[in-house]
Design a protein around this motif. Structure first.
Motif, mmCIF file in Angstrom:
data_model
loop_
_atom_site.group_PDB
_atom_site.id
_atom_site.type_symbol
_atom_site.label_atom_id
_atom_site.label_comp_id
_atom_site.label_asym_id
_atom_site.label_seq_id
_atom_site.Cartn_x
_atom_site.Cartn_y
_atom_site.Cartn_z
ATOM 1 N N ASN A 165 0.300 24.515 -71.798
ATOM 2 C CA ASN A 165 0.846 23.347 -71.080
ATOM 3 C C ASN A 165 2.088 23.678 -70.250
ATOM 4 O OD1 ASN A 165 -1.110 21.508 -72.178
ATOM 5 N ND2 ASN A 165 0.046 21.542 -74.097
ATOM 6 N N LYS A 166 2.202 24.932 -69.822
ATOM 7 C CA LYS A 166 3.312 25.312 -68.950
ATOM 8 C C LYS A 166 3.020 24.997 -67.491
ATOM 9 C CE LYS A 166 5.241 29.130 -71.696
ATOM 10 N NZ LYS A 166 5.555 30.582 -71.700
ATOM 11 N N VAL A 167 1.744 24.895 -67.150
ATOM 12 C CA VAL A 167 1.344 24.708 -65.751
ATOM 13 C C VAL A 167 0.358 23.558 -65.644
ATOM 14 C CG1 VAL A 167 0.088 25.750 -63.807
ATOM 15 C CG2 VAL A 167 1.773 27.092 -65.065
ATOM 16 N N ALA A 168 0.560 22.724 -64.626
ATOM 17 C CA ALA A 168 -0.340 21.621 -64.297
ATOM 18 C C ALA A 168 -0.663 21.708 -62.805
ATOM 19 C CB ALA A 168 0.314 20.288 -64.644
ATOM 20 N N PHE A 169 -1.320 20.679 -62.275
ATOM 21 C CA PHE A 169 -1.599 20.687 -60.842
ATOM 22 C C PHE A 169 -1.256 19.344 -60.226
ATOM 23 C CE2 PHE A 169 -5.646 19.034 -62.460
ATOM 24 C CZ PHE A 169 -5.998 18.074 -61.524
ATOM 25 N N GLY A 170 -1.075 19.358 -58.910
ATOM 26 C CA GLY A 170 -0.841 18.147 -58.143
ATOM 27 C C GLY A 170 -1.726 18.143 -56.916
ATOM 28 N N ILE A 171 -2.141 16.963 -56.479
ATOM 29 C CA ILE A 171 -2.989 16.802 -55.294
ATOM 30 C C ILE A 171 -2.191 16.056 -54.229
ATOM 31 C CG2 ILE A 171 -5.109 15.768 -54.382
ATOM 32 C CD1 ILE A 171 -5.725 18.017 -56.242
ATOM 33 N N ASN A 172 -2.268 16.555 -52.975
ATOM 34 C CA ASN A 172 -1.560 15.918 -51.850
ATOM 35 C C ASN A 172 -0.080 15.713 -52.177
ATOM 36 O OD1 ASN A 172 -3.922 15.734 -50.283
ATOM 37 N ND2 ASN A 172 -4.501 13.815 -51.274
ATOM 38 N N HIS A 173 0.532 16.787 -52.646
ATOM 39 C CA HIS A 173 1.943 16.715 -53.048
ATOM 40 C C HIS A 173 2.857 16.879 -51.840
ATOM 41 C CE1 HIS A 173 5.661 17.286 -55.153
ATOM 42 N NE2 HIS A 173 5.798 18.507 -54.657
ATOM 43 N N LYS A 174 3.819 15.993 -51.709
ATOM 44 C CA LYS A 174 4.784 16.047 -50.614
ATOM 45 C C LYS A 174 5.842 17.108 -50.897
ATOM 46 C CE LYS A 174 8.150 13.150 -48.130
ATOM 47 N NZ LYS A 174 8.712 11.792 -48.015
ATOM 48 N N MET A 175 5.920 18.104 -50.006
ATOM 49 C CA MET A 175 6.957 19.134 -50.114
ATOM 50 C C MET A 175 7.929 18.972 -48.953
ATOM 51 S SD MET A 175 5.121 22.609 -51.522
ATOM 52 C CE MET A 175 6.721 23.255 -52.060
ATOM 53 N N VAL A 176 9.192 19.173 -49.221
ATOM 54 C CA VAL A 176 10.237 18.989 -48.219
ATOM 55 C C VAL A 176 10.926 20.316 -47.952
ATOM 56 C CG1 VAL A 176 12.341 17.753 -47.600
ATOM 57 C CG2 VAL A 176 10.596 16.612 -48.980
ATOM 58 N N ASP A 177 10.971 20.696 -46.684
ATOM 59 C CA ASP A 177 11.668 21.908 -46.246
ATOM 60 C C ASP A 177 13.172 21.635 -46.300
ATOM 61 O OD1 ASP A 177 12.889 23.952 -44.837
ATOM 62 O OD2 ASP A 177 11.382 24.026 -43.267
ATOM 63 N N PHE A 178 13.859 22.277 -47.240
ATOM 64 C CA PHE A 178 15.293 22.054 -47.421
ATOM 65 C C PHE A 178 16.087 22.484 -46.192
ATOM 66 C CE2 PHE A 178 19.439 23.814 -48.718
ATOM 67 C CZ PHE A 178 20.018 22.673 -49.252
ATOM 68 N N VAL A 179 15.614 23.526 -45.510
ATOM 69 C CA VAL A 179 16.346 24.081 -44.369
ATOM 70 C C VAL A 179 16.285 23.153 -43.169
ATOM 71 C CG1 VAL A 179 16.546 26.030 -42.779
ATOM 72 C CG2 VAL A 179 15.928 26.432 -45.179
ATOM 73 N N ASN A 180 15.077 22.660 -42.840
ATOM 74 C CA ASN A 180 14.883 21.878 -41.614
ATOM 75 C C ASN A 180 14.630 20.402 -41.867
ATOM 76 O OD1 ASN A 180 14.943 24.193 -39.717
ATOM 77 N ND2 ASN A 180 13.108 24.814 -40.846
ATOM 78 N N ASN A 181 14.621 19.990 -43.131
ATOM 79 C CA ASN A 181 14.389 18.597 -43.506
ATOM 80 C C ASN A 181 13.071 18.062 -42.934
ATOM 81 O OD1 ASN A 181 15.010 16.225 -44.870
ATOM 82 N ND2 ASN A 181 16.100 15.336 -43.130
ATOM 83 N N LYS A 182 12.034 18.900 -42.996
ATOM 84 C CA LYS A 182 10.688 18.477 -42.617
ATOM 85 C C LYS A 182 9.848 18.380 -43.885
ATOM 86 C CE LYS A 182 10.722 20.675 -38.048
ATOM 87 N NZ LYS A 182 10.051 21.663 -37.165
ATOM 88 N N PHE A 183 8.794 17.567 -43.827
ATOM 89 C CA PHE A 183 7.961 17.442 -45.020
ATOM 90 C C PHE A 183 6.486 17.471 -44.644
ATOM 91 C CE2 PHE A 183 8.364 13.075 -43.538
ATOM 92 C CZ PHE A 183 7.089 12.562 -43.716
ATOM 93 N N LYS A 184 5.672 17.773 -45.650
ATOM 94 C CA LYS A 184 4.238 17.813 -45.452
ATOM 95 C C LYS A 184 3.562 17.633 -46.809
ATOM 96 C CE LYS A 184 0.794 20.326 -42.771
ATOM 97 N NZ LYS A 184 0.573 21.489 -41.887
ATOM 98 N N ASN A 185 2.419 16.971 -46.806
ATOM 99 C CA ASN A 185 1.639 16.828 -48.030
ATOM 100 C C ASN A 185 0.712 18.034 -48.168
ATOM 101 O OD1 ASN A 185 2.805 14.353 -48.624
ATOM 102 N ND2 ASN A 185 1.212 13.190 -47.590
ATOM 103 N N LEU A 186 0.911 18.819 -49.207
ATOM 104 C CA LEU A 186 0.077 19.990 -49.452
ATOM 105 C C LEU A 186 -1.137 19.591 -50.282
ATOM 106 C CD1 LEU A 186 0.804 22.832 -48.349
ATOM 107 C CD2 LEU A 186 2.738 21.263 -48.437
ATOM 108 N N ASP A 187 -2.299 20.147 -49.929
ATOM 109 C CA ASP A 187 -3.553 19.716 -50.545
ATOM 110 C C ASP A 187 -3.566 19.919 -52.058
ATOM 111 O OD1 ASP A 187 -4.787 18.926 -48.117
ATOM 112 O OD2 ASP A 187 -5.129 21.029 -47.634
ATOM 113 N N LEU A 188 -3.082 21.045 -52.517
ATOM 114 C CA LEU A 188 -3.118 21.373 -53.942
ATOM 115 C C LEU A 188 -1.909 22.206 -54.295
ATOM 116 C CD1 LEU A 188 -4.591 21.795 -56.751
ATOM 117 C CD2 LEU A 188 -5.626 23.825 -55.701
ATOM 118 N N VAL A 189 -1.259 21.879 -55.405
ATOM 119 C CA VAL A 189 -0.177 22.722 -55.915
ATOM 120 C C VAL A 189 -0.398 22.991 -57.390
ATOM 121 C CG1 VAL A 189 1.531 21.907 -54.236
ATOM 122 C CG2 VAL A 189 1.369 20.772 -56.462
#
Length: 238
Positions: free
Chosen positions: A18-42
């Motif tokens: 139970n150390k690892v799980a998954f996410g679908i359409n997870h929003k990731m935010v670029d700390f450097v440029n403050n841009k975001f995108k939903n990634l299909d699978l994490v």
């Protein structure tokens, strides 16, 4: 996820404990440029579930919901794997962006490149230690019945093959790749070629040219083994 869990013993161990799980359409935010995108699978460390009301999915329940068909051998191997569960996303370990180019290849090539190129930038802008994985499916059929094309009415879009598929493959092949956390680019990049008319006939996997060949860096198996190796190397101490 099914293939990666079969390839990486460390990932299977992390899922089992139970150390690892998954996410679908997870929003990731670029700390450097403050841009975001939903990634299909994490793949991720489970985060807090505070305020979460719905029941989590498992990979098996999603496969059932989406009607994923497995052979008897695949089903047996799937059932032998530990159960991986969707969870609130904590630390992202692996992020996958998947794209498809089914028709109008000349227009899709630049879009594929731009969208996939922005994905690895956002992943590594959010956390440089995460593995960014890109996957692209390209259609090599001579024609395609597009549900969104109103110009041709009931007629199919006609493709000049294998030229059209090759141009899309070349666009994806130009994406930057990295061999260490100080570089920029994808940690794994795979291309699969199919023949899909979208008229109800079966989809065919293309193994000959222009599809990447076994042993090539863009072949699906090469992507899979590279990501498994990088996972085993980078996350052995989590």
């Amino acid at each position: 996820m099914f293939d990666l869990m079969q390839t990486s013993g460390l990932l299977r161990s992390h899922v089992e404990t139970n150390k690892v799980a998954f996410g679908i359409n997870h929003k990731m935010v670029d700390f450097v440029n403050n841009k975001f995108k939903n990634l299909d699978l994490v793949l991720c460390r489970p985060g807090t579930s505070a305020g979460r009301k719905r029941k989590s999915y498992t990979l098996a329940s999603l496969a059932q919901e989406w009607g994923i068909e497995l052979t008897v051998d695949e089903q047996n191997r799937f059932e032998a794997l530990p159960v991986i569960t969707e969870a609130p996303v904590g630390q992202v370990l692996v992020a996958l962006e998947a794209k498809a180019c089914m028709t109008e290849h000349s227009k899709a090539g630049p879009r594929l490149y731009d969208e996939l190129n922005s994905s690895h930038q956002i992943v590594h802008g959010a956390t440089n230690q995460a593995l960014a994985v890109g996957f692209c499916m390209v259609n090599a059929a001579d024609k395609f019945y597009s549900p969104t094309n109103r110009h041709n009415g009931p007629d199919a879009n006609v493709h000049k093959q294998p030229y059209a598929a090759q141009k899309a493959i070349e666009a994806v092949s130009r994406l930057p790749r990295r061999s260490g956390s100080n570089d920029r680019g994808y940690d794994g990049l795979g291309i699969v070629v199919v023949e899909l008319l979208n008229d109800g006939t079966p989809v065919k996997l293309v193994t000959g040219a222009p599809a990447p060949q076994v042993g090539g860096i863009f072949h699906y198996d090469s992507m899979l083994h590279r990501v498994a190796h990088e996972y085993d190397t980078n996350f052995k101490n989590i």
